[in-house]
Every structure is written in structure tokens, then in C-alpha cells.
Enzyme design. Structure first.
Site, PDB file in Angstrom:
ATOM      1  N   LYS A  80     100.359 -25.943  46.332  1.00  0.00           N
ATOM      2  CA  LYS A  80     101.830 -26.483  47.330  1.00  0.00           C
ATOM      3  C   LYS A  80     102.295 -24.563  47.916  1.00  0.00           C
ATOM      4  O   LYS A  80     102.172 -23.853  46.362  1.00  0.00           O
ATOM      5  CB  LYS A  80     103.077 -27.242  47.638  1.00  0.00           C
ATOM      6  CG  LYS A  80     104.204 -27.478  48.544  1.00  0.00           C
ATOM      7  CD  LYS A  80     104.830 -28.118  48.712  1.00  0.00           C
ATOM      8  CE  LYS A  80     105.943 -28.018  50.164  1.00  0.00           C
ATOM      9  NZ  LYS A  80     107.311 -28.994  49.736  1.00  0.00           N
ATOM     10  N   SER A 155     108.139 -31.359  53.737  1.00  0.00           N
ATOM     11  CA  SER A 155     107.428 -30.763  54.098  1.00  0.00           C
ATOM     12  C   SER A 155     105.874 -30.223  53.294  1.00  0.00           C
ATOM     13  O   SER A 155     105.072 -29.716  53.690  1.00  0.00           O
ATOM     14  CB  SER A 155     108.281 -29.442  53.118  1.00  0.00           C
ATOM     15  OG  SER A 155     108.704 -29.457  51.655  1.00  0.00           O
ATOM     16  N   SER A 179     110.294 -34.182  49.639  1.00  0.00           N
ATOM     17  CA  SER A 179     108.699 -33.703  50.565  1.00  0.00           C
ATOM     18  C   SER A 179     107.469 -33.821  49.500  1.00  0.00           C
ATOM     19  O   SER A 179     106.600 -33.639  49.800  1.00  0.00           O
ATOM     20  CB  SER A 179     109.307 -31.773  50.064  1.00  0.00           C
ATOM     21  OG  SER A 179     110.531 -31.738  51.683  1.00  0.00           O
TER      22      SER A 179
HETATM   23  N1  GLN Z   1     112.497 -32.937  54.627  1.00  0.00           N
HETATM   24  C1  GLN Z   1     113.399 -32.604  53.608  1.00  0.00           C
HETATM   25  C2  GLN Z   1     114.404 -31.243  54.855  1.00  0.00           C
HETATM   26  O1  GLN Z   1     113.617 -31.012  55.378  1.00  0.00           O
HETATM   27  C3  GLN Z   1     113.414 -32.130  52.577  1.00  0.00           C
HETATM   28  C4  GLN Z   1     113.009 -31.309  52.168  1.00  0.00           C
HETATM   29  C5  GLN Z   1     112.232 -30.851  50.662  1.00  0.00           C
HETATM   30  O2  GLN Z   1     111.903 -31.698  49.941  1.00  0.00           O
HETATM   31  N2  GLN Z   1     112.130 -29.610  51.221  1.00  0.00           N
HETATM   32  O3  GLN Z   1     115.333 -31.043  53.976  1.00  0.00           O
END
Ligand code: GLN
Length: 512
Positions: A80, A155, A179
Site C-alpha cells: 500500500k 482506504s 481499511s
Molecule cells: N474508513 C475509515 C476512515 O475513513 C478507515 C480508515 C483506515 O482504516 N485507514 O477513517
């Protein structure tokens, strides 16, 4: 010749050891697939053909010379793009870091290099990992290989899409609120967030330091376990790294379902289940629960009122920590610099303001503003302080839960993969999709998502399994039993040469 990319990572490792294939061939197969599919799926932001080929060549030569190599040496992997890679552009999908070539490797990357896995490239994400769809990537969204009109989750949608479309057998992600797990559900893959501190965060670009955890994305649990075994373990460069040996996740797998499930105490939390799940997501979850029960598990229904506040607590703590972590990207100390065009002699403050205005996308700005508000002296106690106290309650309640249960389970997300634009148009609705995954981050618990079926439109659903702190091995063991129990319900993402015309798993796609 059969296509090597259909194999799992462990199968690739085996094929390498038995001399059926070379690492060079695997890397070429992976690169060819990326080249063919990335224009439509956009899972990768950067491809490192040269670096991957060099590692493959080295592995093949060492193997020919009889060297003792890691089980997965020579198997391609993706990272990532919020995890830094020496000499390879790392952007966190932000214009602020566009073109940045890190001078060092994250610990997880160094460990992958030590095991000699060729890194084929960097995967897309929502800017600085804020989002649930990859639509907040400054470089355009990734698409879901199951249906290109839908998001792969976020994400870590890039890693999940790369794995689901067989560009790589596995990849690294980061999970601050879901994420790794939510994209795993959206793409019918496996995603694991290890115990906080189990995997080093050194070199993972911080979103919210007390919640962030790096972990594996794969197409099955055994591959995820093998990747976690490479990256986990103490690291003196990360002060929150757990000092003890990480243990072997691979060894935790392979027990019979009966041995694992008989007498297993599986909790279901009323407050998590009360959320507004899609009908099919809920139905598939109930079906899996029934299978666990039939196999001898004890299902325990518990009420944990504090869990209702996990979501607002997260959306205080995350923006607060994010605003402080992102403060360094000011174009002076760090990041790309934008000079105001209409002002030839700007002050430092003007350069910083202009840089942030130009460099950050809408979601990053939203969270930075929320965060600075939460942290203002006059708000601190009412917002941030209250959130910290609430977090302690959530953690204590979950600790108590694990006195009477071995794991707790829930659907991974409220809905299956949604169409593009939804998150952009109504961010709070998208925030809500994380209600089931957030508690594990607040409490530092190991948690994972595995597919458990499809909805009426043929899109994958998933079950989340969560264990007590440091019980990653138990988590893998229970999940592997569930993986076997639900095998007949699961549809794998099709191996296609062109995902732009995906055939739905089930005919009925109307009304979705
Ligand atoms: N969707 C969550 C957020 O926007 C998760 C983010 C993450 O785990 N990096 O905060």
C-alpha cells in the site's frame, strides 16, 4: 502454459521450490497482468518492474546455488502506498507527496526484502488512508474487479483490488478503522488487522498513530498468515511495538474444525448487530452463525452499551491525531511546496496556507479542520478528553467480554460494495459503514474479515472475527475453521483477462 497468477502465494512458493517455475517467470506474469488490467482497475499507483525483476533474478540464482531460502522467497507482493519503500515513489495518494522517493524502508518492507519477495509496486488508497472507497485518492479511484461501476472499499482498495484480480497473490495494507477489513469484504478477499503493536508502524505514514496497524491482504487465510509471519515481531524503531515474540500464525492453522469449534465461545454484541445492515449481509451472517452453532460453538449474545459510542469516539480521536500528524506537510519542513502565483513575496505562513490548500484533497481538509477543532484548548476537555475517556470504557467493556467469550463476530460492513460517488456525496453515510470495524482499533484488538457468501446481486459479503489482545493465533485458528465451514457459500472472484465486462456471480442484479 497455465497462468501462474491463479495460484495462491503458498502454492507459488511450492512451485518455486519444486522447480516448476522461476521467480522471474512469476514476476513477469504479475507484471503482465498489471499492465493488462491496471488501466481499467487502477489498483497500482506505481509499478517497480526493475526492482521486482532484480529480486527475482537474485532468488533464482540463490536457489540454483542451493541456498536456504524463505518459504515465500520469489513470490510477488504489493505494498500500500502509505508504507515507505526506499528508492520507490511513495505518495500516500496525496499531491503533497507526489514524486517523493523515500530514502529508507519501512520495517515491514525491510522484512519482506529480507525474505526476498519481489515488490511489484505500490497500491492506491484514499489520501493518507482517509476514506472507504479510494475515491479520495488524489490520483483517481481504484475499481472493484467484481463490478467496475463499484468501489473496491477503502482506504486499502488498491491492495484489495490487486489481490482480487490476481495481479498479486497478496499485499500489505494499513487499518486505522477498517481499511484492510472493509476492502476485503468488498472484494471477496481476506484482510487482517493484527493486534496493535504486533506489526511495526515504523515507515508507515501515520494517520492516527494510536489506531494504525499494518497487516496482510490475501485471497485466503493461509497466505495472510504467511505474510503476517514475515512482517510481525518486535521492532526497536517503533515505541509501541510489542516486545514479545509474535508467534507463528501459520502454525495456528490446520486444526480440524471440530477441535477448534467444539465448545468455542462466540460472542455477538447486540449493539453492533443493531446497526442498519443490508438484508443479505445480515442473512449471510446469520447463516454463518448457525453453521458455527451446528458445529458445536456456543453463541453468546451480550449487550455492551459503550459500543454505541465507539463510532463518535473514533471520529474525535482520528481527526485529532490526523491533524497533528499531517501538520508536518506544510511545504516548508515536508512535502511539495506551492508558491502563491499572485504573490511574488509570500510570507512563510502564506506559503504554508497555500501549500495546504493546493496539496490536500477535500477529505483530508475536512478531517484536519475537525481535528484542530476537537483539539482547541476550549474544546479539548469536552471533545478530545471525553473521547479518550469513552475509549477507555470501550476497551474495558471489551476486555470483560473476553472473560466470557473467545472471540466476537459481526458482519464486516453494513453494505456490500457501493457505486461510485456515494461516499463523495454523503461522507457521513460512508463513515457509518465502519461501525463494525472501529471498536477493534479503539481497543487494539486483532480482527479480520473473511468472505462468507454473496448478496442477491452477486457481490461478496463477509464475517468479521475479533479476538482478545495478543491472541492473533487464536484469531487465525477460529477464522480458519470458519473459512472451512463457509467454503460452500463463497464465490471466488473470477479470473478474467478483462474485468471491464464482469459476469455477475448471480443473474439478478436488478434493484441494486
Ligand atoms: N474508513 C475509515 C476512515 O475513513 C478507515 C480508515 C483506515 O482504516 N485507514 O477513517
Amino acid at each position: 502454459m497455465s497462468d501462474w497468477m491463479k495460484l495462491s502465494a503458498l502454492e507459488m512458493g511450492e512451485a518455486l521450490r519444486s522447480g516448476k517455475v522461476t521467480s522471474a517467470e512469476l514476476v513477469e506474469a504479475s507484471l503482465a497482468r498489471i499492465e493488462a488490467l491496471n488501466p481499467s482497475i487502477h489498483a497500482f499507483l506505481a509499478v517497480d518492474a526493475e526492482g521486482a525483476r532484480a529480486t527475482a533474478k537474485e532468488v533464482d540464482e540463490l536457489r540454483a546455488a542451493g541456498a536456504d531460502l524463505h518459504l515465500l522467497a520469489g513470490v510477488p507482493v504489493a505494498i500500500k502506498d502509505n508504507i515507505v519503500t526506499e528508492g520507490l515513489e511513495t505518495t500516500a495518494a496525496s499531491r503533497l507527496l507526489e514524486g517523493w522517493i523515500p530514502p529508507y524502508d519501512a520495517t515491514v518492507v525491510a522484512r519482506i526484502k529480507e525474505a526476498r519477495l519481489p515488490i511489484v509496486g505500490k497500491t492506491n488508497l484514499d489520501e493518507f488512508a482517509m476514506g472507504s472507497s479510494t475515491e479520495f485518492s488524489a490520483f483517481g479511484p481504484s475499481k472493484n474487479p467484481w463490478d467496475l461501476s463499484r468501489v473496491p472499499g477503502g482506504s486499502g482498495g488498491g491492495s484489495a483490488a490487486a489481490v482480487a484480480s490476481y495481479m498479486v497473490p497478496f499485499a500489505l495494507g494499513s487499518d486505522t478503522g477498517g481499511s484492510i477489513r472493509q476492502p476485503a469484504m468488498f472484494t471477496g478477499t481476506v484482510g487482517v488487522k493484527p493486534t496493535y503493536g504486533r506489526v511495526s508502524r515504523y515507515g508507515a505514514i501515520a494517520l492516527a498513530s494510536s489506531l494504525d496497524q499494518v497487516g496482510p491482504a490475501a485471497r485466503n487465510l493461509a497466505d495472510a498468515a504467511a505474510l503476517q509471519d514475515i512482517i510481525a515481531g518486535p521492532d526497536h524503531r517503533d515505541a509501541t511495538s510489542l516486545r514479545e515474540d509474535a508467534g507463528s500464525m501459520t502454525d495456528a492453522l490446520g486444526e480440524s474444525v471440530e477441535n477448534v469449534v467444539k465448545g468455542l465461545r462466540v460472542a455477538v454484541i447486540d449493539e453492533i448487530l443493531a446497526e442498519d445492515y443490508d438484508e443479505d449481509v445480515r442473512a449471510n451472517f446469520e447463516r454463518t452463525l448457525k453453521k458455527l452453532e451446528d458445529a458445536g460453538a456456543e453463541i453468546i449474545h451480550v449487550s455492551l452499551p459503550s459500543i454505541q459510542y465507539a463510532f463518535p469516539t473514533y471520529y474525535m480521536i482520528l481527526p485529532a491525531e490526523a491533524s497533528s500528524n499531517l501538520a508536518r506537510f506544510d511545504g516548508i519542513r515536508y512535502g511539495t511546496r506551492w508558491i502563491p502565483t499572485d504573490n511574488p513575496t509570500p510570507t512563510v505562513n502564506e506559503v504554508m496556507a497555500y501549500t495546504r490548500d493546493q496539496g490536500f484533497g477535500v477529505e483530508a481538509k475536512r478531517r484536519i479542520i475537525m481535528g484542530t477543532r476537537v483539539l482547541r484548548a476550549e474544546n479539548y476537555d469536552d471533545y478530545f478528553g471525553a473521547a479518550l475517556r469513552m475509549r477507555t470504557l470501550v476497551r474495558e467493556d471489551l476486555e470483560k467480554l473476553f472473560e466470557q467469550a473467545d472471540v466476537y463476530v459481526s458482519p464486516t460492513a453494513l453494505s456490500t460494495s457501493f457505486p461510485f460517488e456515494r461516499e463523495v456525496k454523503s461522507p457521513v453515510e460512508a463513515y457509518l459503514n465502519d461501525v463494525a470495524t472501529i471498536p477493534a482499533n479503539l481497543a487494539g484488538l486483532p480482527a479480520l474479515s473473511i468472505p462468507n457468501g454473496v448478496d442477491a446481486a452477486g457481490l461478496p459479503t463477509a464475517i468479521q472475527v475479533v479476538a482478545n489482545q495478543r491472541e492473533d493465533a487464536r484469531l487465525y485458528s477460529v477464522a480458519s475453521a470458519i473459512e472451512e465451514l463457509v467454503a460452500e457459500d463463497v464465490v471466488e472472484c473470477r479470473y478474467l483477462d478483462d474485468y471491464s465486462v464482469p459476469a455477475p456471480a448471480r443473474a439478478d442484479r436488478e434493484g441494486k
